[in-house]
Enzyme design. Structure first.
Site, short mmCIF file in Angstrom:
data_model
loop_
_atom_site.label_atom_id
_atom_site.label_comp_id
_atom_site.label_asym_id
_atom_site.label_seq_id
_atom_site.Cartn_x
_atom_site.Cartn_y
_atom_site.Cartn_z
N ARG A 112 0.84 -1.21 0.00
CA ARG A 112 0.00 0.00 0.00
C ARG A 112 0.87 1.24 0.00
O ARG A 112 2.01 1.22 0.46
CB ARG A 112 -0.94 0.00 1.19
CG ARG A 112 -0.29 0.02 2.59
CD ARG A 112 0.12 1.38 3.07
NE ARG A 112 0.42 1.39 4.51
CZ ARG A 112 1.21 2.26 5.08
NH1 ARG A 112 1.86 3.15 4.36
NH2 ARG A 112 1.42 2.24 6.38
N GLU A 211 -6.37 7.20 8.00
CA GLU A 211 -5.28 8.00 8.57
C GLU A 211 -4.76 9.05 7.58
O GLU A 211 -4.31 10.13 7.96
CB GLU A 211 -4.16 7.06 9.00
CG GLU A 211 -2.99 7.75 9.66
CD GLU A 211 -1.95 6.77 10.18
OE1 GLU A 211 -2.31 5.68 10.65
OE2 GLU A 211 -0.76 7.12 10.10
N ARG A 215 -5.41 5.74 0.82
CA ARG A 215 -4.50 4.61 0.93
C ARG A 215 -4.78 3.75 -0.29
O ARG A 215 -5.90 3.27 -0.46
CB ARG A 215 -4.75 3.80 2.21
CG ARG A 215 -4.30 4.48 3.51
CD ARG A 215 -2.80 4.41 3.66
NE ARG A 215 -2.30 5.13 4.80
CZ ARG A 215 -1.96 4.58 5.97
NH1 ARG A 215 -2.11 3.29 6.17
NH2 ARG A 215 -1.48 5.31 6.94
N CYS A 257 1.42 10.63 9.58
CA CYS A 257 2.38 10.10 10.56
C CYS A 257 3.79 10.14 9.96
O CYS A 257 3.99 9.75 8.80
CB CYS A 257 2.00 8.65 10.89
SG CYS A 257 3.14 7.85 12.02
N THR A 259 6.15 8.22 10.24
CA THR A 259 6.67 6.91 9.82
C THR A 259 6.32 6.59 8.37
O THR A 259 6.90 5.68 7.78
CB THR A 259 6.09 5.76 10.67
OG1 THR A 259 4.67 5.72 10.48
CG2 THR A 259 6.41 5.93 12.13
N ARG A 266 4.12 0.55 2.41
CA ARG A 266 4.34 -0.60 3.28
C ARG A 266 4.02 -1.84 2.46
O ARG A 266 2.90 -2.04 2.00
CB ARG A 266 3.45 -0.54 4.52
CG ARG A 266 3.89 -1.56 5.59
CD ARG A 266 3.16 -1.35 6.90
NE ARG A 266 1.88 -2.02 6.93
CZ ARG A 266 1.67 -3.29 7.28
NH1 ARG A 266 2.70 -4.05 7.66
NH2 ARG A 266 0.47 -3.82 7.27
N ARG A 295 4.48 -7.54 12.58
CA ARG A 295 3.19 -7.17 13.16
C ARG A 295 2.32 -8.41 13.31
O ARG A 295 2.62 -9.45 12.72
CB ARG A 295 2.43 -6.19 12.24
CG ARG A 295 3.08 -4.84 12.09
CD ARG A 295 2.20 -3.87 11.30
NE ARG A 295 2.86 -2.57 11.20
CZ ARG A 295 2.32 -1.49 10.64
NH1 ARG A 295 1.12 -1.54 10.12
NH2 ARG A 295 2.97 -0.35 10.61
N GLU A 300 -1.92 -3.26 12.56
CA GLU A 300 -0.98 -2.71 13.52
C GLU A 300 -1.47 -2.90 14.96
O GLU A 300 -2.66 -2.79 15.22
CB GLU A 300 -0.85 -1.22 13.23
CG GLU A 300 0.39 -0.64 13.79
CD GLU A 300 0.50 0.82 13.39
OE1 GLU A 300 -0.49 1.42 12.95
OE2 GLU A 300 1.61 1.35 13.55
#
Ligand code: ADP
Ligand code: ARG
Length: 345
Positions: A112, A211, A215, A257, A259, A266, A295, A300
């Site tokens: 993603r 988020e 995505r 975020c 990260t 990811r 994970r 998550e």
């Protein structure tokens, strides 16, 4: 605003880098959209078990609060601020033959990327109206997709409970009520403006207003990483033709975020590793060496079930998309090799 004392009991990167001096320097600053230091840190202050603990409200957050965020970004991604972000979505450059062609270990593969629309505040401070406008704009574009990518948009608002639960338990849809997102203000007006698009086979999916604004997801059963990457690149290109995404020459794609900055990618597999699961130290050492993250299988902060783990690239910034997938691929090869060794003992 006073220095947040509770952070003394946290091991997050926020707690590590928000020293009293940094706090004093940043405490009265805000971005044009009025995003303050308090907003940046509130999820990490509320959730002392955060790994990171900070979120952005807009692209400017990363410059106004750079004294704090650069440190977090540097450590998480192993990235130097002067480095330029280089994108590479050339599928020919990816070497990733199926690491498990017999299908003994890898259950599924998913890649993603996160994207946010240029000039619109991030989910932490977006208004209800702006969120709804994004939903409308993106779902309209999605409707025009043809061929393999063609599908349907499902607004969370109108989804039946059973339908939603099935999508979540089959790993297609995000969960609701994440406490880290909640504390960051990302769950305001839930479920308004959120939803999921997917094609018939559920191999191409797109989340709206979770988020990040978007995505973009490609996934399928088994370990054909390249096929998943090729489909994702096709989808990214389609969306990019219609939407101007927030991109910064050092930080790459701007995300809520820290990260997720850079490639915002990811790449993961769900993989069965019963022996490594019993040898956590060896498992962690390999993960660290190959820059992959372990994970659980329900997303998550979830736990592993039936010895199945989610293995993904940890770094997303300072490396290209091809390298992100390559990180995951190398990690998976090493983990399968070790798992086989442990099986024989
Ligand atoms: P992200 O969306 O940031 O990648 P999560 O870890 O929350 O973060 O994962 C979202 C969903 O995707 C979860 O339901 C998770 O189980 C699912 N998922 C992740 N990787 C895979 C995979 N390789 N195969 C199947 N489902 C996956
Ligand atoms: N804020 C959470 C933490 O610090 C999650 C960070 C990474 N994950 C994410 N979905 N952005 O632990």
């Amino acid at each position: 605003m006073k220095f947040p004392k509770p952070l003394e009991n946290s091991n997050s990167l926020l707690a590590k880098y928000l020293t009293k001096a940094v706090f004093e320097q940043l405490k009265d600053k805000k971005t044009t959209n009025n995003f303050t230091l308090k907003d940046v840190i509130k999820s990490g202050v509320k959730n002392l078990d955060s790994g990171i603990g900070a979120y952005a409200g807009d692209e400017e957050t990363y410059t106004i609060f750079a004294t704090l965020l650069d440190k977090i970004i540097e450590e998480y991604h192993d990235f130097k601020k002067e480095d330029l972000q280089q994108s590479n979505l050339n599928t020919d450059d990816l070497f990733a033959p199926n690491p498990d062609a017999e299908g003994n270990y890898i259950i599924s593969t998913r890649i993603r990327v996160a994207r946010n629309i240029k000039g619109i505040p991030l989910g932490t401070i977006i208004s209800k109206k702006q969120r709804n406008e994004i939903e409308k704009q993106v779902s309209t574009i999605l409707k025009s997709l043809k061929g393999e990518l063609a599908g349907k948009y499902y607004a969370l608002n109108n989804m039946r409970k059973e339908e939603k639960e099935a999508l979540i338990s089959n790993h297609f849809l995000f969960q609701s009520g994440d406490r880290f997102l909640e504390a960051a203000g990302l769950n305001r007006d839930w479920p308004n403006g959120r939803g999921i698009f997917h094609n018939n086979d559920k191999t191409f999916l797109l989340w709206i207003n979770e988020e990040d604004h978007l995505r973009i997801i490609s996934m399928q059963q088994g370990g054909d990483i390249k096929e998943v990457f090729v489909r994702l690149v096709k989808a990214i290109e389609k969306m990019q033709q219609k939407i101007d995404f927030a991109y910064h020459k050092h930080l790459g794609y701007i995300t809520t975020c820290p990260t997720n900055l850079g490639t915002a990618m990811r790449a993961s597999v769900h993989i069965k590793l019963p022996n490594l699961g019993k040898n956590k130290e060896i498992f962690q050492d390999i993960a660290k060496k190959y820059n992959v993250q372990i994970r659980g299988i329900d997303g998550e902060h979830s736990k592993s079930k039936g010895s199945i783990y989610d293995i993904s690239n940890k770094r997303r910034l300072g490396i290209s998309e091809v390298q992100c997938v390559q990180d995951m691929y190398r990690g998976v090869i090493a983990l399968i090799k070790k798992e086989k060794e442990l099986e024989r003992n």
